[in-house]
Scaffold this motif. Structure first.
Motif, PDB file in Angstrom:
ATOM      1  N   THR A 150      35.183  -3.529   4.402  1.00 41.90           N
ATOM      2  CA  THR A 150      34.535  -2.257   4.074  1.00 41.90           C
ATOM      3  C   THR A 150      33.795  -2.338   2.746  1.00 41.90           C
ATOM      4  O   THR A 150      32.748  -1.704   2.588  1.00 41.90           O
ATOM      5  CB  THR A 150      35.542  -1.084   4.069  1.00 41.90           C
ATOM      6  OG1 THR A 150      36.600  -1.356   3.153  1.00 41.90           O
ATOM      7  CG2 THR A 150      36.096  -0.835   5.463  1.00 41.90           C
ATOM      8  N   ALA A 151      34.280  -3.132   1.806  1.00 42.07           N
ATOM      9  CA  ALA A 151      33.590  -3.280   0.525  1.00 42.07           C
ATOM     10  C   ALA A 151      32.210  -3.910   0.711  1.00 42.07           C
ATOM     11  O   ALA A 151      31.214  -3.428   0.171  1.00 42.07           O
ATOM     12  CB  ALA A 151      34.435  -4.117  -0.443  1.00 42.07           C
ATOM     13  N   VAL A 152      32.159  -4.969   1.490  1.00 42.40           N
ATOM     14  CA  VAL A 152      30.882  -5.655   1.717  1.00 42.40           C
ATOM     15  C   VAL A 152      29.914  -4.750   2.497  1.00 42.40           C
ATOM     16  O   VAL A 152      28.731  -4.665   2.172  1.00 42.40           O
ATOM     17  CB  VAL A 152      31.105  -7.001   2.433  1.00 42.40           C
ATOM     18  CG1 VAL A 152      29.784  -7.620   2.893  1.00 42.40           C
ATOM     19  CG2 VAL A 152      31.847  -7.967   1.513  1.00 42.40           C
ATOM     20  N   LEU A 153      30.429  -4.060   3.501  1.00 41.89           N
ATOM     21  CA  LEU A 153      29.567  -3.192   4.305  1.00 41.89           C
ATOM     22  C   LEU A 153      28.974  -2.063   3.479  1.00 41.89           C
ATOM     23  O   LEU A 153      27.756  -1.825   3.519  1.00 41.89           O
ATOM     24  CB  LEU A 153      30.349  -2.632   5.499  1.00 41.89           C
ATOM     25  CG  LEU A 153      29.578  -1.681   6.420  1.00 41.89           C
ATOM     26  CD1 LEU A 153      28.325  -2.342   6.998  1.00 41.89           C
ATOM     27  CD2 LEU A 153      30.483  -1.178   7.539  1.00 41.89           C
ATOM     28  N   THR A 154      29.794  -1.351   2.704  1.00 37.92           N
ATOM     29  CA  THR A 154      29.241  -0.227   1.932  1.00 37.92           C
ATOM     30  C   THR A 154      28.326  -0.720   0.815  1.00 37.92           C
ATOM     31  O   THR A 154      27.312  -0.076   0.518  1.00 37.92           O
ATOM     32  CB  THR A 154      30.346   0.671   1.348  1.00 37.92           C
ATOM     33  OG1 THR A 154      31.199  -0.107   0.504  1.00 37.92           O
ATOM     34  CG2 THR A 154      31.140   1.354   2.445  1.00 37.92           C
ATOM     35  N   GLY A 155      28.658  -1.847   0.215  1.00 41.27           N
ATOM     36  CA  GLY A 155      27.777  -2.408  -0.808  1.00 41.27           C
ATOM     37  C   GLY A 155      26.420  -2.774  -0.230  1.00 41.27           C
ATOM     38  O   GLY A 155      25.378  -2.490  -0.806  1.00 41.27           O
ATOM     39  N   LEU A 184      22.206   6.037   7.130  1.00 49.25           N
ATOM     40  CA  LEU A 184      22.729   6.372   8.461  1.00 49.25           C
ATOM     41  C   LEU A 184      23.674   5.277   8.961  1.00 49.25           C
ATOM     42  O   LEU A 184      24.557   5.532   9.773  1.00 49.25           O
ATOM     43  CB  LEU A 184      21.585   6.583   9.453  1.00 49.25           C
ATOM     44  CG  LEU A 184      20.680   7.793   9.197  1.00 49.25           C
ATOM     45  CD1 LEU A 184      19.480   7.778  10.135  1.00 49.25           C
ATOM     46  CD2 LEU A 184      21.461   9.086   9.324  1.00 49.25           C
ATOM     47  N   GLY A 185      23.479   4.085   8.445  1.00 45.25           N
ATOM     48  CA  GLY A 185      24.365   2.981   8.790  1.00 45.25           C
ATOM     49  C   GLY A 185      25.796   3.209   8.311  1.00 45.25           C
ATOM     50  O   GLY A 185      26.717   2.507   8.736  1.00 45.25           O
ATOM     51  N   ALA A 186      25.981   4.207   7.456  1.00 45.08           N
ATOM     52  CA  ALA A 186      27.336   4.529   6.988  1.00 45.08           C
ATOM     53  C   ALA A 186      28.245   4.929   8.136  1.00 45.08           C
ATOM     54  O   ALA A 186      29.474   4.897   8.004  1.00 45.08           O
ATOM     55  CB  ALA A 186      27.281   5.628   5.933  1.00 45.08           C
ATOM     56  N   ALA A 187      27.666   5.261   9.275  1.00 44.13           N
ATOM     57  CA  ALA A 187      28.474   5.574  10.460  1.00 44.13           C
ATOM     58  C   ALA A 187      29.289   4.359  10.899  1.00 44.13           C
ATOM     59  O   ALA A 187      30.300   4.504  11.595  1.00 44.13           O
ATOM     60  CB  ALA A 187      27.572   6.047  11.598  1.00 44.13           C
ATOM     61  N   LEU A 215      20.593  -1.738   0.598  1.00 44.26           N
ATOM     62  CA  LEU A 215      19.477  -1.581   1.538  1.00 44.26           C
ATOM     63  C   LEU A 215      18.848  -0.202   1.424  1.00 44.26           C
ATOM     64  O   LEU A 215      17.622  -0.064   1.505  1.00 44.26           O
ATOM     65  CB  LEU A 215      19.946  -1.855   2.965  1.00 44.26           C
ATOM     66  CG  LEU A 215      20.272  -3.314   3.268  1.00 44.26           C
ATOM     67  CD1 LEU A 215      20.910  -3.454   4.648  1.00 44.26           C
ATOM     68  CD2 LEU A 215      19.036  -4.195   3.136  1.00 44.26           C
ATOM     69  N   ALA A 216      19.655   0.829   1.206  1.00 46.53           N
ATOM     70  CA  ALA A 216      19.118   2.180   1.044  1.00 46.53           C
ATOM     71  C   ALA A 216      18.279   2.276  -0.224  1.00 46.53           C
ATOM     72  O   ALA A 216      17.246   2.952  -0.247  1.00 46.53           O
ATOM     73  CB  ALA A 216      20.250   3.206   1.021  1.00 46.53           C
ATOM     74  N   MET A 217      18.692   1.596  -1.273  1.00 47.18           N
ATOM     75  CA  MET A 217      17.922   1.604  -2.519  1.00 47.18           C
ATOM     76  C   MET A 217      16.585   0.879  -2.348  1.00 47.18           C
ATOM     77  O   MET A 217      15.588   1.261  -2.944  1.00 47.18           O
ATOM     78  CB  MET A 217      18.737   0.959  -3.641  1.00 47.18           C
ATOM     79  CG  MET A 217      19.953   1.777  -4.039  1.00 47.18           C
ATOM     80  SD  MET A 217      21.025   0.921  -5.208  1.00 47.18           S
ATOM     81  CE  MET A 217      20.053   1.083  -6.710  1.00 47.18           C
ATOM     82  N   LEU A 218      16.572  -0.159  -1.536  1.00 47.94           N
ATOM     83  CA  LEU A 218      15.358  -0.960  -1.355  1.00 47.94           C
ATOM     84  C   LEU A 218      14.420  -0.366  -0.311  1.00 47.94           C
ATOM     85  O   LEU A 218      13.205  -0.304  -0.524  1.00 47.94           O
ATOM     86  CB  LEU A 218      15.730  -2.394  -0.960  1.00 47.94           C
ATOM     87  CG  LEU A 218      14.590  -3.404  -0.884  1.00 47.94           C
ATOM     88  CD1 LEU A 218      13.927  -3.573  -2.253  1.00 47.94           C
ATOM     89  CD2 LEU A 218      15.127  -4.744  -0.395  1.00 47.94           C
ATOM     90  N   LYS A 240      30.724 -12.210   6.303  1.00 50.14           N
ATOM     91  CA  LYS A 240      29.689 -13.249   6.365  1.00 50.14           C
ATOM     92  C   LYS A 240      28.476 -12.769   7.151  1.00 50.14           C
ATOM     93  O   LYS A 240      27.340 -13.068   6.785  1.00 50.14           O
ATOM     94  CB  LYS A 240      30.241 -14.554   6.938  1.00 50.14           C
ATOM     95  CG  LYS A 240      30.551 -14.497   8.410  1.00 50.14           C
ATOM     96  CD  LYS A 240      30.867 -15.844   8.988  1.00 50.14           C
ATOM     97  CE  LYS A 240      31.323 -15.760  10.412  1.00 50.14           C
ATOM     98  NZ  LYS A 240      30.596 -14.869  11.298  1.00 50.14           N
ATOM     99  N   ASN A 241      28.693 -12.013   8.230  1.00 48.30           N
ATOM    100  CA  ASN A 241      27.569 -11.503   9.023  1.00 48.30           C
ATOM    101  C   ASN A 241      26.789 -10.443   8.255  1.00 48.30           C
ATOM    102  O   ASN A 241      25.555 -10.422   8.299  1.00 48.30           O
ATOM    103  CB  ASN A 241      28.069 -10.924  10.350  1.00 48.30           C
ATOM    104  CG  ASN A 241      28.665 -11.984  11.244  1.00 48.30           C
ATOM    105  OD1 ASN A 241      28.428 -13.170  11.083  1.00 48.30           O
ATOM    106  ND2 ASN A 241      29.469 -11.564  12.206  1.00 48.30           N
ATOM    107  N   ILE A 242      27.502  -9.572   7.562  1.00 47.50           N
ATOM    108  CA  ILE A 242      26.845  -8.534   6.772  1.00 47.50           C
ATOM    109  C   ILE A 242      26.040  -9.169   5.637  1.00 47.50           C
ATOM    110  O   ILE A 242      24.900  -8.786   5.366  1.00 47.50           O
ATOM    111  CB  ILE A 242      27.872  -7.513   6.224  1.00 47.50           C
ATOM    112  CG1 ILE A 242      28.587  -6.805   7.378  1.00 47.50           C
ATOM    113  CG2 ILE A 242      27.218  -6.512   5.278  1.00 47.50           C
ATOM    114  CD1 ILE A 242      27.696  -6.005   8.300  1.00 47.50           C
TER     115      ILE A 242
END
Length: 193
Positions: free
Chosen positions: A131-136, A151-154, A141-144, A20-22
């Motif tokens: 993890t699904a919501v975070l990576t999605g 870098l947020g992938a960390a 965001l990287a595309m936009l 929900k936060n993501i």
């Protein structure tokens, strides 16, 4: 003492980076890209894709237990996911009727597609929604905004560790969630750019 500290850290990571936060942060950042109108659509998205689903989860827990918002029981997830799909689908329909900017529409469509991928897997296995919501979200965001946001992938290994540490998922379930989130959300979101 060390194990207790690790458990507290894992709980803090799980709670602060929960779906929900993501979703709320993603919605605001994508909406911000389109000015005040975009922020208005972001609020609608947060309502239907984060607030109403979490309210339903807590309400149907029967105890009103806020800790139950992570839905540790796979059987209960199977009953909750269709309701969340309906809420996200309603958001998408309202945005379509209201002529929301295409990237905001595709963001919600990506959420719907990701959840649609999670549901059948959940019939047999408890894939990680965290993890699904975070990576999605990171992929969109990287595309936009540009690849530097990758870098947020960390954060992904930290979330995966927290979910495994709390025994809510296995490492494999967190890796599968991360892979599903990025591979489903990115192409769907890309359709609206």
């Amino acid at each position: 003492m060390r194990a207790n500290l690790q458990n507290r850290l894992a709980k803090a990571i799980t709670d602060s980076l929960d779906p929900k936060n993501i979703i709320a942060l993603l919605s605001l950042l994508v909406g911000l890209h389109y000015g005040w109108s975009g922020l208005g659509w972001a609020v609608l998205t947060i309502l239907f894709c984060a607030v109403l689903p979490i309210a339903y989860i807590v309400y149907t827990d029967g105890r009103g237990d806020w800790a139950a918002r992570h839905v540790p029981d796979r059987a209960r997830r199977l009953a909750i996911i269709p309701v969340i799909l309906a809420s996200v689908g309603t958001c998408l329909a309202l945005m379509h009727v209201g002529n929301a900017p295409s990237p905001l529409l595709s963001m919600v469509a990506a959420m719907l597609a990701t959840l649609g991928g999670i549901w059948p897997i959940t019939l047999a296995w408890k894939i990680s929604v965290h993890t699904a919501v975070l990576t999605g979200a990171l992929a969109m965001l990287a595309m936009l905004y540009g690849p530097w946001l990758l870098l947020g992938a960390a954060l992904v290994p930290a979330v995966a560790w927290s979910r495994a540490r709390l025994k809510d998922h296995t490492v494999a379930q967190t890796i599968a969630g991360a892979a599903l989130g990025a591979t489903v959300a990115a192409p769907v979101f890309g359709l609206g750019l």
